[in-house]
Design an enzyme around this catalytic site. Structure first.
Site, mmCIF file in Angstrom:
data_model
loop_
_atom_site.group_PDB
_atom_site.id
_atom_site.type_symbol
_atom_site.label_atom_id
_atom_site.label_comp_id
_atom_site.label_asym_id
_atom_site.label_seq_id
_atom_site.Cartn_x
_atom_site.Cartn_y
_atom_site.Cartn_z
ATOM 1 N N CYS A 145 13.765 10.721 6.827
ATOM 2 C CA CYS A 145 13.992 10.813 7.772
ATOM 3 C C CYS A 145 15.763 10.724 8.404
ATOM 4 C CB CYS A 145 13.453 9.387 7.696
ATOM 5 S SG CYS A 145 14.328 8.023 7.039
ATOM 6 N N LYS A 170 1.068 -1.582 -0.040
ATOM 7 C CA LYS A 170 0.517 -0.428 0.206
ATOM 8 C C LYS A 170 0.902 1.097 -0.447
ATOM 9 C CE LYS A 170 -1.254 3.050 1.996
ATOM 10 N NZ LYS A 170 -1.782 4.685 1.433
ATOM 11 N N GLU A 226 9.441 17.593 14.232
ATOM 12 C CA GLU A 226 10.013 16.734 12.932
ATOM 13 C C GLU A 226 9.431 17.700 11.766
ATOM 14 O OE1 GLU A 226 8.854 13.005 10.938
ATOM 15 O OE2 GLU A 226 11.002 12.677 10.198
HETATM 16 P P1 NAD Z 1 2.526 8.847 6.802
HETATM 17 O O1 NAD Z 1 2.219 8.243 8.142
HETATM 18 O O2 NAD Z 1 1.222 9.765 6.935
HETATM 19 O O3 NAD Z 1 1.751 7.885 5.898
HETATM 20 C C1 NAD Z 1 2.292 6.882 5.507
HETATM 21 C C2 NAD Z 1 1.983 5.613 5.062
HETATM 22 O O4 NAD Z 1 0.918 5.344 6.252
HETATM 23 C C3 NAD Z 1 0.796 6.214 3.699
HETATM 24 O O5 NAD Z 1 1.320 4.891 3.035
HETATM 25 C C4 NAD Z 1 -0.008 6.282 4.288
HETATM 26 O O6 NAD Z 1 -1.307 5.752 3.991
HETATM 27 C C5 NAD Z 1 0.047 5.389 5.391
HETATM 28 N N1 NAD Z 1 -1.306 5.192 6.357
HETATM 29 C C6 NAD Z 1 -1.420 6.805 7.075
HETATM 30 N N2 NAD Z 1 -2.869 5.875 8.416
HETATM 31 C C7 NAD Z 1 -2.589 5.088 8.273
HETATM 32 C C8 NAD Z 1 -3.190 3.979 9.413
HETATM 33 N N3 NAD Z 1 -4.361 4.602 10.410
HETATM 34 N N4 NAD Z 1 -2.932 3.004 8.917
HETATM 35 C C9 NAD Z 1 -2.320 1.985 7.689
HETATM 36 N N5 NAD Z 1 -1.643 3.090 6.710
HETATM 37 C C10 NAD Z 1 -1.825 3.974 7.393
HETATM 38 O O7 NAD Z 1 4.000 9.590 6.980
HETATM 39 P P2 NAD Z 1 4.394 9.904 5.654
HETATM 40 O O8 NAD Z 1 3.887 11.722 5.600
HETATM 41 O O9 NAD Z 1 3.667 10.000 4.553
HETATM 42 O O10 NAD Z 1 5.737 10.175 5.286
HETATM 43 C C11 NAD Z 1 6.966 11.111 6.080
HETATM 44 C C12 NAD Z 1 7.333 10.325 7.107
HETATM 45 O O11 NAD Z 1 7.816 9.156 6.984
HETATM 46 C C13 NAD Z 1 7.726 11.009 8.349
HETATM 47 O O12 NAD Z 1 7.578 11.668 9.750
HETATM 48 C C14 NAD Z 1 9.854 10.353 8.352
HETATM 49 O O13 NAD Z 1 10.369 10.853 9.264
HETATM 50 C C15 NAD Z 1 8.883 9.283 7.687
HETATM 51 N N6 NAD Z 1 9.943 8.065 7.280
HETATM 52 C C16 NAD Z 1 11.114 7.806 8.063
HETATM 53 C C17 NAD Z 1 11.361 7.036 7.468
HETATM 54 C C18 NAD Z 1 13.043 5.213 8.384
HETATM 55 O O14 NAD Z 1 13.493 4.630 7.363
HETATM 56 N N7 NAD Z 1 12.893 5.963 10.367
HETATM 57 C C19 NAD Z 1 11.919 6.803 6.465
HETATM 58 C C20 NAD Z 1 10.941 7.489 5.268
HETATM 59 C C21 NAD Z 1 10.269 8.439 6.143
#
Ligand code: NAD
Length: 501
Positions: free
Chosen positions: A298, A189, A395
Site C-alpha cells: 500500500c 477474517k 492503484e
Molecule cells: P480487498 O479489499 O479486496 O480485501 C481485503 C479483505 O476484505 C479480504 O479479507 C476480503 O475478503 C474482505 N472483503 C471483501 N469484500 C468485503 C465485504 N463486502 N465486507 C467485508 N469484507 C470484505 O483488498 P485486497 O485485494 O485483499 O488487498 C489489496 C488492497 O489493500 C490494496 O488496495 C492495498 O493498497 C490495500 N492495503 C492497504 C494498506 C494500508 O495500510 N493502507 C496495507 C495493505 C494493503
C-alpha cells in the site's frame, strides 16, 4: 545460507498437516471444519496448497458469540498479565519465523528476502503493544476551579479484524496485537487468497496461553463471512485493511449497527525527485519502494515525479536497473520479485500495460509475462506519462512504476496531490527549505524526506482522502480499540442553579 532446494524441502514438512486436515477455523479455542470448503493455490505453479474451511454467517455468529463470552474476563485481566501473554506470543513467532515465512512465500508469491523479515516484524508488533498494555487504560486529569475531571479508557468490546493478502502475517499482527493489548477480543477474517499464516498465528496465540474465545479465526469470502462480521451486533468495531472501494462497502454494511471503523486503504503514492537530490540514493529508494514486495504494497511509491532537467539521465539509469531485477521462485533467496498473488490480480496488473500504451505513455521496461506457469510479470516502467492518464491515477498494486516529468516545485505539488489517494509521499531534495515546504503541502498521512519507507512503531500510520480513516501505532491504536470515559468530581460547594424554589 539456505537455498531453494532446502527451502522447498522444509516447506513440505510444514504443509503436510494442512494437506491432511485442511486449514480449519478456530472458534472458542476449538478447530471448526464445517460442511463447505474452498481452495488455496500457490501463485508459483497453481498447485493446490490445501482446502480451507469456508466460514459463512453462521460461523461468524458462533465466533462473535465466543468473542463476546470471552470479553469480560480478558478485559478485566490486569495489563501486566496481558503483557506477559503477548510477549510469549512474540517468542513463539520468533521460534516459528522460518515456518511462517516459508508458508507465506508459497501462499502469496512474496520473495523470501522480504518475508523472512516480515515474520519477525510480526513478533516486534506483539512486543511493542505488549509493553504498552499495562498503561492502555491510563487517562488524563483535567481540573477546573470547581471540579476534578478524570478520564480513563476501557476496551470497546469484541472487534472484527479484516485483512488483505499482501504481507498478511505482518498486517494481521499490526491489527490484532493492539486489540488484544487494549483488552478487546477479536474475530479475524483473513483474505481468501492467503489463509495459511493466519491459521499459524491463531495456533501460536493459543499455545502462548491466550484464553479460548479471545482470538477467533474465520476463513471465508468477503461477501460472505466478511460481510456478516461487519453486520454482527456483538462486534463493536471493524479494523479493516484493503481496497478503498471495499472500505466504502464496509461502512455501508456497518451503518445499521453503528460500527466504529478504522480503514487502511489503497494508495497512489508519489516519490518526487528534485534536481538537487542525491540521485544515486534516490534511485535506490525509487526502485526499492515500487519493486520490493512485488509492488503489492500500500505504501509503494507507484508514481515517480522527476524534474525535467535530470529526467533523461534518471530514466536511463532506472531502466537499466529495472531490466536486471531478478524475477523468480519466491523461495529462492536470490529472487527479488515473485509471482503476483492470483490470476485475477495478474490480469488486472497486465491490463494496465495495455491501458498505459493506449494512453500514449512510453513502455520503457517490462510489461510482459515471464514463463508460462505461475503469475510472474517482468517489472514494468512507463515513462513520460501525463498526470491525467489512468496509470497515473489508479492503484495498480504490482511491480509497475509510472514516471511523470515536472518543471517547477508548484507543478510537482499539483501533480502529487492530484489523485484520490493520500497514504504516503516521498521527497528527495537537498534543499532544506524546499523539503519543509513540500512536506507541509503534500496531502498524505505519512511522508519520508530523503528516505524510503522506514517505520518507527510509535509513529502514526494511516492515510488521508481515499487512503483511509484513523491512525495506528502507539496510543493511536488504543484510541480506536478503546472507549474514553470522563468522570467529574465536585471539589466543594459550587453553585447549583435552583429551579422551582
Ligand atoms: P480487498 O479489499 O479486496 O480485501 C481485503 C479483505 O476484505 C479480504 O479479507 C476480503 O475478503 C474482505 N472483503 C471483501 N469484500 C468485503 C465485504 N463486502 N465486507 C467485508 N469484507 C470484505 O483488498 P485486497 O485485494 O485483499 O488487498 C489489496 C488492497 O489493500 C490494496 O488496495 C492495498 O493498497 C490495500 N492495503 C492497504 C494498506 C494500508 O495500510 N493502507 C496495507 C495493505 C494493503
Amino acid at each position: 545460507m539456505t537455498d531453494l532446494a532446502t527451502h522447498l524441502a522444509r516447506l513440505e514438512t510444514h504443509l503436510a498437516r494442512f494437506r491432511d486436515k485442511g486449514i480449519l477455523n478456530l472458534i472458542a479455542g476449538a478447530d471448526v471444519a464445517g460442511d463447505q470448503w474452498f481452495e488455496t493455490r500457490s501463485p508459483v505453479d497453481e498447485s493446490l496448497i490445501a482446502r480451507v474451511a469456508l466460514g459463512d454467517a453462521a460461523t461468524i455468529d458462533a465466533a462473535a458469540k465466543a468473542a463476546k463470552a470471552a470479553f469480560p474476563a480478558w478485559a478485566a485481566l490486569p495489563g501486566d498479565r496481558r503483557k506477559a501473554i503477548l510477549h510469549r506470543i512474540a517468542d513463539l513467532i520468533e521460534e516459528r519465523a522460518e515456518e511462517i515465512a516459508l508458508c507465506e512465500c508459497w501462499d502469496t508469491g512474496q520473495a523470501w528476502r522480504f518475508m523472512s523479515k516480515a515474520a519477525l516484524r510480526g513478533a516486534e508488533n506483539f512486543r511493542f503493544f505488549a509493553d504498552l498494555a499495562p498503561g492502555a487504560r491510563d487517562g488524563q486529569s483535567l481540573p477546573t476551579k470547581d471540579h476534578l475531571n478524570v478520564t480513563s479508557r476501557s476496551p470497546i468490546g469484541p472487534v472484527g479484524v479484516i485483512t488483505p493478502w499482501n504481507t498478511p502475517f505482518m498486517l494481521s499482527t499490526w491489527k490484532i496485537a493492539p486489540a488484544l493489548a487494549a483488552g478487546c477480543t477479536v474475530v479475524h477474517k483473513p483474505a481468501e487468497f492467503s489463509p495459511l499464516s493466519a491459521r499459524i498465528l491463531a495456533e501460536i496465540c493459543h499455545e502462548a496461553g491466550l484464553p479460548p474465545g479471545v482470538l477467533n479465526l474465520v476463513n471465508g469470502m468477503g461477501e460472505g463471512a466478511g460481510r456478516a462480521l461487519t453486520e454482527h451486533t456483538d462486534i463493536k468495531a471493524i479494523a479493516f485493511v484493503g481496497e478503498s472501494r471495499t472500505g466504502s462497502m464496509i461502512m455501508r454494511q456497518g451503518s445499521e449497527t453503528l460500527k466504529r471503523v478504522h480503514f487502511e486503504l489503497g494508495g497512489k503514492n508519489p516519490v518526487i525527485v528534485f534536481e538537487d537530490a542525491d540521485l544515486d540514493r534516490a534511485l535506490d529508494a525509487v526502485i526499492f519502494m515500487i519493486y520490493s514486495l512485488n509492488g503489492e504494497r500500500c505504501t509503494s511509491s507507484s508514481r515517480l515525479l522527476v524534474q525535467d532537467s535530470i529526467a533523461d539521465r534518471f530514466h536511463a539509469a532506472l531502466t537499466q536497473r529495472v531490466n536486471t531485477i531478478r524475477v523468480g521462485h519466491p523461495l529462492d533467496p536470490q529472487t527479488e520479485i515473485g509471482p503476483l498473488i492470483h490470476q485475477t490480480h495478474f490480469d488486472k496488473v497486465t491490463s494496465y500495460v495495455d491501458i498505459g500504451k493506449a494512453d500514449g505513455a512510453t513502455l520503457a521496461a517490462g510489461g510482459m509475462r515471464q514463463g508460462d506457469k505461475g503469475w510472474f510479470i517482468r517489472p514494468t516502467l512507463f515513462t513520460d506519462a501525463t498526470p491525467d492518464m489512468r496509470i497515473a491515477q489508479e492503484e495498480v498494486f504490482g511491480p509497475f512504476l509510472t514516471s511523470i516529468r515536472f518543471t517547477t516545485e508548484a507543478e510537482a505539488l499539483q501533480i502529487a496531490n492530484g489523485v484520490a489517494y493520500g497514504l504516503t509521499g516521498y521527497v528527495w531534495t537537498n534543499d532544506l527549505t524546499r523539503a519543509l515546504r513540500v512536506s507541509d503541502e503534500l496531502e498524505a498521512g505519512m511522508i519520508w524526506v530523503n528516505s524510503e519507507n522506514v517505520r518507527h512503531l510509535p509513529t502514526p500510520f494511516g492515510g488521508v482522502k481515499a487512503s483511509g480513516i484513523g491512525r495506528d501505532g502507539g496510543d493511536w491504536s488504543f484510541e480506536f480499540y478503546m472507549e474514553t470515559k470522563n468522570v467529574a468530581f465536585a471539589l466543594g460547594q459550587h453553585k447549583i442553579q435552583r429551579l422551582g424554589v
